[in-house]
Design a protein around this motif. Structure first.
Motif, mmCIF file in Angstrom:
data_model
loop_
_atom_site.group_PDB
_atom_site.id
_atom_site.type_symbol
_atom_site.label_atom_id
_atom_site.label_comp_id
_atom_site.label_asym_id
_atom_site.label_seq_id
_atom_site.Cartn_x
_atom_site.Cartn_y
_atom_site.Cartn_z
ATOM 1 N N TYR A 160 -5.513 -1.307 4.975
ATOM 2 C CA TYR A 160 -4.839 -2.453 4.371
ATOM 3 C C TYR A 160 -5.540 -2.844 3.081
ATOM 4 N N TRP A 214 -3.208 -9.792 3.279
ATOM 5 C CA TRP A 214 -3.182 -8.329 3.247
ATOM 6 C C TRP A 214 -1.760 -7.802 3.269
ATOM 7 N N GLY A 225 -0.024 -2.209 5.334
ATOM 8 C CA GLY A 225 -0.886 -1.129 5.787
ATOM 9 C C GLY A 225 -0.292 0.249 5.589
ATOM 10 N N GLU A 269 0.827 -1.204 0.000
ATOM 11 C CA GLU A 269 0.000 0.000 0.000
ATOM 12 C C GLU A 269 0.864 1.258 0.000
#
Length: 125
Positions: free
Chosen positions: A94, A115, A118, A5
């Motif tokens: 996330y 995931w 974050g 991310e």
């Protein structure tokens, strides 16, 4: 599977941010993709998801009308455009994916199977 991310930061209430997520190791159009968030001391909350089956989007009631999720299959990127941000949107966001399943379940539970690391979003004046 790898998800990375970017795009978080500090924004004033009413402002906008666009989060990006670079995906690898799986197909964006064969698996559901989405976003969840977690604020300190709170449970994980599903935010948005795109169904792999038909490309339809599903949003949590708390962000509906303010957040828009999109994907670029060729670039293997997903995005979360966040408008009209509120202090209660403050959380770590996330990007995530899972085995083929309905987005409604993933957003309602927030429990995606995989995931990224974050990115922090802070909404404050």
């Amino acid at each position: 599977v790898q998800l990375v991310e970017s795009g978080g930061g500090l924004v004033q209430p009413g402002g906008s941010l666009r989060l990006s997520c670079a995906a690898s190791g799986f197909s964006l159009d064969a698996n559901p993709i989405g976003w969840f968030r977690q604020a300190p001391g709170k449970e994980r909350e599903g935010v948005a998801c795109i169904n792999s089956r038909d490309g339809t989007s599903f949003y949590a009631d708390s962000v509906k009308g303010r957040f828009t999720m999109s994907r670029d299959n060729a670039k293997k990127m997903m995005y979360l455009q966040m408008n009209s941000l509120k202090p209660e949107d403050t959380a770590v966001y996330y990007c995530a994916t899972d085995d083929p399943m309905e987005c409604s379940f993933l957003v309602e539970t927030g429990y995606f199977g995989r995931w990224g690391q974050g990115t922090q979003v802070t909404v404050s004046s």
